[in-house]
Structures are given as structure tokens and as C-alpha cells.
Design a protein around this motif. Structure first.
Motif, PDB file in Angstrom:
ATOM      1  N   GLU A  15       0.805  -1.122   0.024  1.00  0.00           N
ATOM      2  CA  GLU A  15      -0.113   0.227   0.098  1.00  0.00           C
ATOM      3  C   GLU A  15       0.865   1.523  -0.237  1.00  0.00           C
ATOM      4  O   GLU A  15       0.554   2.104  -0.710  1.00  0.00           O
ATOM      5  CB  GLU A  15      -0.976   0.268   1.148  1.00  0.00           C
ATOM      6  CG  GLU A  15      -2.021  -1.097   1.252  1.00  0.00           C
ATOM      7  CD  GLU A  15      -2.838  -1.064   2.427  1.00  0.00           C
ATOM      8  OE1 GLU A  15      -2.549  -0.154   3.220  1.00  0.00           O
ATOM      9  OE2 GLU A  15      -3.630  -1.856   2.666  1.00  0.00           O
ATOM     10  N   LEU A  16       2.084   1.184   0.925  1.00  0.00           N
ATOM     11  CA  LEU A  16       2.791   2.436   0.865  1.00  0.00           C
ATOM     12  C   LEU A  16       3.393   2.488  -0.430  1.00  0.00           C
ATOM     13  O   LEU A  16       3.474   3.751  -1.102  1.00  0.00           O
ATOM     14  CB  LEU A  16       3.880   2.133   1.979  1.00  0.00           C
ATOM     15  CG  LEU A  16       5.078   2.924   1.948  1.00  0.00           C
ATOM     16  CD1 LEU A  16       4.619   4.411   2.216  1.00  0.00           C
ATOM     17  CD2 LEU A  16       6.115   2.568   2.852  1.00  0.00           C
ATOM     18  N   MET A  17       3.957   1.344  -1.363  1.00  0.00           N
ATOM     19  CA  MET A  17       4.637   1.630  -2.225  1.00  0.00           C
ATOM     20  C   MET A  17       3.663   2.149  -3.293  1.00  0.00           C
ATOM     21  O   MET A  17       4.098   2.903  -4.040  1.00  0.00           O
ATOM     22  CB  MET A  17       5.290   0.331  -2.673  1.00  0.00           C
ATOM     23  CG  MET A  17       6.654  -0.115  -1.757  1.00  0.00           C
ATOM     24  SD  MET A  17       7.994   1.060  -1.887  1.00  0.00           S
ATOM     25  CE  MET A  17       7.541   2.230  -0.570  1.00  0.00           C
ATOM     26  N   THR A  18       2.456   1.594  -3.646  1.00  0.00           N
ATOM     27  CA  THR A  18       1.481   1.880  -4.479  1.00  0.00           C
ATOM     28  C   THR A  18       1.259   3.449  -4.275  1.00  0.00           C
ATOM     29  O   THR A  18       1.142   4.332  -5.324  1.00  0.00           O
ATOM     30  CB  THR A  18       0.333   1.036  -4.294  1.00  0.00           C
ATOM     31  OG1 THR A  18       0.465  -0.343  -4.538  1.00  0.00           O
ATOM     32  CG2 THR A  18      -0.808   1.497  -5.219  1.00  0.00           C
ATOM     33  N   ASP A  19       1.013   4.074  -3.185  1.00  0.00           N
ATOM     34  CA  ASP A  19       0.853   5.513  -2.818  1.00  0.00           C
ATOM     35  C   ASP A  19       2.045   6.151  -3.324  1.00  0.00           C
ATOM     36  O   ASP A  19       1.677   7.232  -4.041  1.00  0.00           O
ATOM     37  CB  ASP A  19       0.495   5.735  -1.443  1.00  0.00           C
ATOM     38  CG  ASP A  19       0.157   6.983  -0.979  1.00  0.00           C
ATOM     39  OD1 ASP A  19      -0.403   7.761  -1.954  1.00  0.00           O
ATOM     40  OD2 ASP A  19       0.447   7.497   0.123  1.00  0.00           O
ATOM     41  N   TRP A  20       2.935   5.840  -2.785  1.00  0.00           N
ATOM     42  CA  TRP A  20       4.422   6.892  -3.275  1.00  0.00           C
ATOM     43  C   TRP A  20       4.567   6.385  -4.763  1.00  0.00           C
ATOM     44  O   TRP A  20       5.144   7.666  -5.320  1.00  0.00           O
ATOM     45  CB  TRP A  20       5.442   6.346  -2.362  1.00  0.00           C
ATOM     46  CG  TRP A  20       5.343   6.970  -0.826  1.00  0.00           C
ATOM     47  CD1 TRP A  20       4.178   7.440  -0.332  1.00  0.00           C
ATOM     48  CD2 TRP A  20       6.318   7.008  -0.174  1.00  0.00           C
ATOM     49  NE1 TRP A  20       4.554   7.963   0.687  1.00  0.00           N
ATOM     50  CE2 TRP A  20       5.786   7.521   0.909  1.00  0.00           C
ATOM     51  CE3 TRP A  20       7.847   6.283   0.005  1.00  0.00           C
ATOM     52  CZ2 TRP A  20       6.709   7.679   2.287  1.00  0.00           C
ATOM     53  CZ3 TRP A  20       8.554   6.632   1.093  1.00  0.00           C
ATOM     54  CH2 TRP A  20       7.745   7.457   2.336  1.00  0.00           C
ATOM     55  N   GLU A  21       4.244   5.549  -5.423  1.00  0.00           N
ATOM     56  CA  GLU A  21       4.414   5.456  -6.777  1.00  0.00           C
ATOM     57  C   GLU A  21       3.427   6.467  -7.451  1.00  0.00           C
ATOM     58  O   GLU A  21       4.007   7.092  -8.601  1.00  0.00           O
ATOM     59  CB  GLU A  21       4.331   3.954  -7.385  1.00  0.00           C
ATOM     60  CG  GLU A  21       4.577   3.781  -8.830  1.00  0.00           C
ATOM     61  CD  GLU A  21       4.363   2.326  -9.208  1.00  0.00           C
ATOM     62  OE1 GLU A  21       5.054   2.077 -10.294  1.00  0.00           O
ATOM     63  OE2 GLU A  21       3.656   1.776  -8.508  1.00  0.00           O
ATOM     64  N   ALA A  22       2.241   6.572  -7.105  1.00  0.00           N
ATOM     65  CA  ALA A  22       1.404   7.547  -7.724  1.00  0.00           C
ATOM     66  C   ALA A  22       1.892   8.922  -7.315  1.00  0.00           C
ATOM     67  O   ALA A  22       1.675   9.777  -8.294  1.00  0.00           O
ATOM     68  CB  ALA A  22      -0.012   7.122  -7.123  1.00  0.00           C
ATOM     69  N   GLN A  23       2.337   9.053  -6.195  1.00  0.00           N
ATOM     70  CA  GLN A  23       2.776  10.451  -5.872  1.00  0.00           C
ATOM     71  C   GLN A  23       4.108  10.800  -6.691  1.00  0.00           C
ATOM     72  O   GLN A  23       3.951  11.990  -7.259  1.00  0.00           O
ATOM     73  CB  GLN A  23       3.291  10.412  -4.429  1.00  0.00           C
ATOM     74  CG  GLN A  23       2.169  10.733  -3.389  1.00  0.00           C
ATOM     75  CD  GLN A  23       2.550  10.828  -2.025  1.00  0.00           C
ATOM     76  OE1 GLN A  23       3.523  11.492  -1.867  1.00  0.00           O
ATOM     77  NE2 GLN A  23       1.780   9.907  -0.900  1.00  0.00           N
ATOM     78  N   CYS A  24       4.895   9.957  -7.012  1.00  0.00           N
ATOM     79  CA  CYS A  24       6.194  10.369  -8.011  1.00  0.00           C
ATOM     80  C   CYS A  24       5.519  10.490  -9.475  1.00  0.00           C
ATOM     81  O   CYS A  24       6.122  11.551 -10.010  1.00  0.00           O
ATOM     82  CB  CYS A  24       6.943   8.936  -7.930  1.00  0.00           C
ATOM     83  SG  CYS A  24       8.050   8.685  -6.495  1.00  0.00           S
ATOM     84  N   ALA A  25       4.448   9.756  -9.853  1.00  0.00           N
ATOM     85  CA  ALA A  25       3.960   9.885 -11.069  1.00  0.00           C
ATOM     86  C   ALA A  25       3.468  11.401 -11.169  1.00  0.00           C
ATOM     87  O   ALA A  25       3.414  11.907 -12.340  1.00  0.00           O
ATOM     88  CB  ALA A  25       3.059   8.783 -11.353  1.00  0.00           C
ATOM     89  N   GLU A  26       2.798  11.940 -10.136  1.00  0.00           N
ATOM     90  CA  GLU A  26       2.426  13.255 -10.093  1.00  0.00           C
ATOM     91  C   GLU A  26       3.276  14.224 -10.537  1.00  0.00           C
ATOM     92  O   GLU A  26       3.070  15.337 -11.132  1.00  0.00           O
ATOM     93  CB  GLU A  26       1.620  13.720  -8.819  1.00  0.00           C
ATOM     94  CG  GLU A  26       0.373  12.848  -8.637  1.00  0.00           C
ATOM     95  CD  GLU A  26      -0.031  13.445  -7.344  1.00  0.00           C
ATOM     96  OE1 GLU A  26      -0.118  14.844  -6.836  1.00  0.00           O
ATOM     97  OE2 GLU A  26      -0.647  12.388  -6.517  1.00  0.00           O
TER      98      GLU A  26
END
Length: 171
Positions: A15-26
Motif C-alpha cells: 500500500e505504501l509503495m503504491t501510494d508513493w508510486e502514484a505520488q512520484c507519477a504526479e
């Protein structure tokens, strides 16, 4: 907000990695390039065999993972009792890349990590002392104010700043 343990076993690391991956993509960034000095250390601890005296903890605001850190408790030379060490404090990609997050929010995250760590020392990871490793001179300036605010507080036997470390002895 409080610190919560994350592991691969319960899916919270993913969950942490998915959230941070989405934040990076932003911000048109790649998670694989983000926090390359800290994330591998945290990943190994979160995805490996779970230890009672060490783990990865996150600070969340709802579904948003604001920060992650390593916590471990051990007997260290020069101390009576165990010491909780907080290292590899890593802020979320949004804090790293955004120009829109107020400095006050950054300070709130650090305070929440510090208070959450004291809660860990009083509960899940019992310790008489806590040490927090700071990552930058700006954090040292913040920590100096934090230490000054806690000096004389009856909950702590000792509060001081030495180099890049904040030291607390809990009464």
C-alpha cells in the motif's frame, strides 16, 4: 496521526509503495529513483522476516502515507535499559517534490514522528531512551526548537541534541 508498522505480510508495505508510486507519477518521477539511500533499507526490513525489535513504520493521514522510518530497539553501550532508534526518516514524494506544501505541514510530520516514537517506546517497542537521526541542517534547526520546548518537561529525564541526533530519556 500515529506511527503504524508496515509489512509485506499484511499488505501494508505494498500500500505504501503504491501510494508513493502514484505520488512520484504526479511529478513525472519514478519510484525506483526515489530515496535510493533509504527505501532499499526500509524494503528489506518490511519484506523480510519480521523482527520484534525492529520494523518499518509509516505516518498516515487517511490513505496518504506522509513518511516512513526504521525503528529498532536494542541495548547500546553507555545506556541503562534499551534504546529506541529512529533512522531513515523518509518523507513522501509529495513532500519532496511539491512547492505547495506549507512548512507548517512539514513540521507537523516531524512532530508526529517524534511523538509516535515516544509512544512506541512506551508500548510496542519498550525503551527507556529514544534517539532520532536527522537528515538535514533544516531538520537540526527544527530539532533544536523541539529540544528547547521539551527541556524541563517532567516526562523526560533528559532531552538534548548531539550532532545529527536528538536524544530523549523517558522517565
Amino acid at each position: 496521526m500515529k506511527l503504524e508498522r508496515v509489512t509485506a505480510v499484511n499488505g501494508s508495505w505494498q500500500e505504501l509503495m503504491t501510494d508513493w508510486e502514484a505520488q512520484c507519477a504526479e511529478y513525472s518521477e519514478n519510484l525506483s529513483d526515489y530515496a535510493i539511500a533509504s527505501l532499499p533499507v526500509l524494503a528489506e526490513l518490511a519484506t523480510g522476516a519480521q523482527l520484534k525489535n525492529a520494523g518499518v513504520y509509516v505516518l498516515k493521514d487517511g490513505a496518504n502515507h506522509l513518511a516512513a522510518c526504521q525503528a529498532n530497539v536494542a541495548f547500546l553501550p553507555g545506556y541503562t535499559g534499551q534504546v529506541l532508534r529512529i533512522r531513515h526518516i523518509t518523507l513522501s514524494p509529495s513532500y519532496d517534490f511539491s512547492d505547495d506544501i506549507p512548512l507548517e505541514n512539514y513540521a507537523n510530520v516531524l512532530v508526529s514522528i517524534f511523538t509516535g516514537s515516544v509512544e512506541l517506546a512506551l508500548g510496542e517497542m519498550p525503551a527507556e531512551h529514544a534517539k532520532f537521526h536527522l537528515r538535514s541542517p533544516a531538520e537540526r534547526e527544527f530539532a533544536d526548537r523541539f529540544v528547547q520546548a521539551l527541556e524541563g518537561n517532567s516526562s523526560f529525564e533528559n532531552v538534548c541534541l548531539k550532532g545529527s541526533w536528538v536524544y530523549l530519556s523517558i522517565t
